[in-house]
Design an enzyme around this catalytic site. Sequence first.
Site, PDB file in Angstrom:
ATOM      1  N   LYS A 401       0.833  -1.217   0.000  1.00  0.00           N
ATOM      2  CA  LYS A 401       0.000   0.000   0.000  1.00  0.00           C
ATOM      3  C   LYS A 401       0.866   1.265   0.000  1.00  0.00           C
ATOM      4  O   LYS A 401       0.778   2.111   0.893  1.00  0.00           O
ATOM      5  CB  LYS A 401      -0.956   0.020   1.188  1.00  0.00           C
ATOM      6  CG  LYS A 401      -2.011  -1.082   1.162  1.00  0.00           C
ATOM      7  CD  LYS A 401      -3.003  -0.922   2.305  1.00  0.00           C
ATOM      8  CE  LYS A 401      -4.077  -1.995   2.283  1.00  0.00           C
ATOM      9  NZ  LYS A 401      -3.551  -3.330   2.631  1.00  0.00           N
ATOM     10  N   PHE A 402       1.664   1.431  -1.024  1.00  0.00           N
ATOM     11  CA  PHE A 402       2.505   2.619  -1.153  1.00  0.00           C
ATOM     12  C   PHE A 402       1.626   3.872  -1.163  1.00  0.00           C
ATOM     13  O   PHE A 402       0.536   3.882  -1.761  1.00  0.00           O
ATOM     14  CB  PHE A 402       3.321   2.560  -2.442  1.00  0.00           C
ATOM     15  CG  PHE A 402       4.379   1.485  -2.447  1.00  0.00           C
ATOM     16  CD1 PHE A 402       5.604   1.703  -1.847  1.00  0.00           C
ATOM     17  CD2 PHE A 402       4.138   0.260  -3.047  1.00  0.00           C
ATOM     18  CE1 PHE A 402       6.584   0.721  -1.845  1.00  0.00           C
ATOM     19  CE2 PHE A 402       5.109  -0.732  -3.069  1.00  0.00           C
ATOM     20  CZ  PHE A 402       6.337  -0.503  -2.455  1.00  0.00           C
TER      21      PHE A 402
END
Length: 570
Positions: A401-402
């Site tokens: 989940k950048f």
Amino acid sequence: LPSSVQAVHATLPGRCMITTFTSPKPILPSGARLPIALPVVPLVPVVPLVTVTRHPHRRGVQTFSQSFGGTTTPRSITSDILYSTGLYKGRMAAGNVDYEDLVLELHRIEAVKFGEFKLKSGLISPVYIDLRVIVSYPDILSKVSEAMWARLQGNAAKFDVMCGVPYTALPIATCMSLNHGTPMLMRRKEVKDYGTKKAIEGAFQAGQTCLIVEDLVTSGMSVMETVEPLEQVGLKVTDVVVLIDREQGGEARLADDNLKLHSAFTLSYILDTLVKHTLVGADVQAKVKQFIADNQTHTGSKVSASKAEKKRLTYEERAPLAKNSLGRQLFELMARKKTNLCVAADIGSPEEMLKLADAVGPHVCVLKTHVDVFDSWTGDHAKELEQLAQKHDFLIFEDRKFADIGNTVVMQYGGGIYKIADWSHIINAHLVPGPGIIDGLKKVGMGKGRGLLLLAEMSSKGTLANGDYTKKVAAAAEENQDFVMGFISVSPNQWGVETSPGLIHMTPGVQLAAGGGDLGQQYNTPAGVIGERGSDVIIVGRGVYKAVDPAKAAKEYREAGWQAYEAALG
């Protein structure tokens, strides 16, 4: 004297010279009268007087009147009069723009090209528009700005300030601001963490109406990225002006948000003009128009009954429609292995994760990991995971989940202690930082054959990832299909927009019985996710890794997911 002044003088021979007064000093109060000695010999000797009229937002005096000894009614000459009479040398008259000639000039400087061009989305386009080149042609840049201004005036658009979308539109907006006296603002693509830390630079007041200036519009995504920060500081946005509308749904997308699009011309007009002048053949024109028709980015706010009844494509049929190679590979894997199950290995150690991967591997198409929760992680762990993926024929999805700016995610993805890009086939990211995060991740993963899932929705209670945000994520995915392979979604059938069939939807929070978890996780059944909500892959965590027999549980979810898929095909 300036050529424009000489031109005005030529229209009033033997009477007086009209000039402008520009000074770096403060503008004189309204009504101040100055005797001006002019180098002309009028027919009737008079001493011309210039009455200075103040205008808000103008440092140069561009409006003035002449008085001839009190015997002549003072006349006001403005810069717009100079434009409308065509006397402002080097610029087009605002009300008399030669759009056809401008198209020919844009073609001459190769701002519009035809051939085969790979777009940012990964699509191969028969036309490419590169308006960055106009900064090297001041005369054309000026004509472009006037063509856009003329459309605004013709459509009676009202606004107090303007903001150019970075970066190509900035010089266009600057020309419009200088030539017509409308204050300009600037939006920072990346807000600095020092100084004022402002997203919007310039002088303005909350409640003012801001015009957005853009070079061209395809989906409207870049425009909406500028609307949001403007509205956050209290500005109202009602109008958008562009030079070229590519006619791929941008106007309709903006209309959904009550924004009116003003375009100097459409891509169809450019084609018609170039065909008329035999600069482009009818075959090229037809090819471009077909490309436009086949690559619409907006399908309306409501899904029509005909689309709702449209036959669902199989994984095999969708595989060749995927622009991302890994997305195509996943469709083929699901069809070959007859599974649309992804197991989330959200457990405490790499050893437990590897044990689970070996147990459920025969039943999954994807294994989702969370290696940042482990106390340790080595290259040997990564190597063993890759071997299990090859052994059982599944893809690895690191649920990282950048959510940072482009430069930061480059380091997070390619380096650090995890070196995610080296072993994970799939990653995901929030679009909160803007499309720059896609560019950053693509820079690392594209050459390694990786794929990106954008978080369009989340399954947790009270999530903010919904509504307009979800629609913006969908638009970003459409524009970056070379690297974006799909979405993390919950209810894609309810988005109100239809996404490309080459993009995959993966939905978390799946259990055999619907309900909710103690920390807000909302669970849905495989039938509900695949059939009713229109997703492609079910992501199951606790239902598998907390089972007494994870392999048996995975087999049950695999069968339930595949039955739901076959039922959805009808």
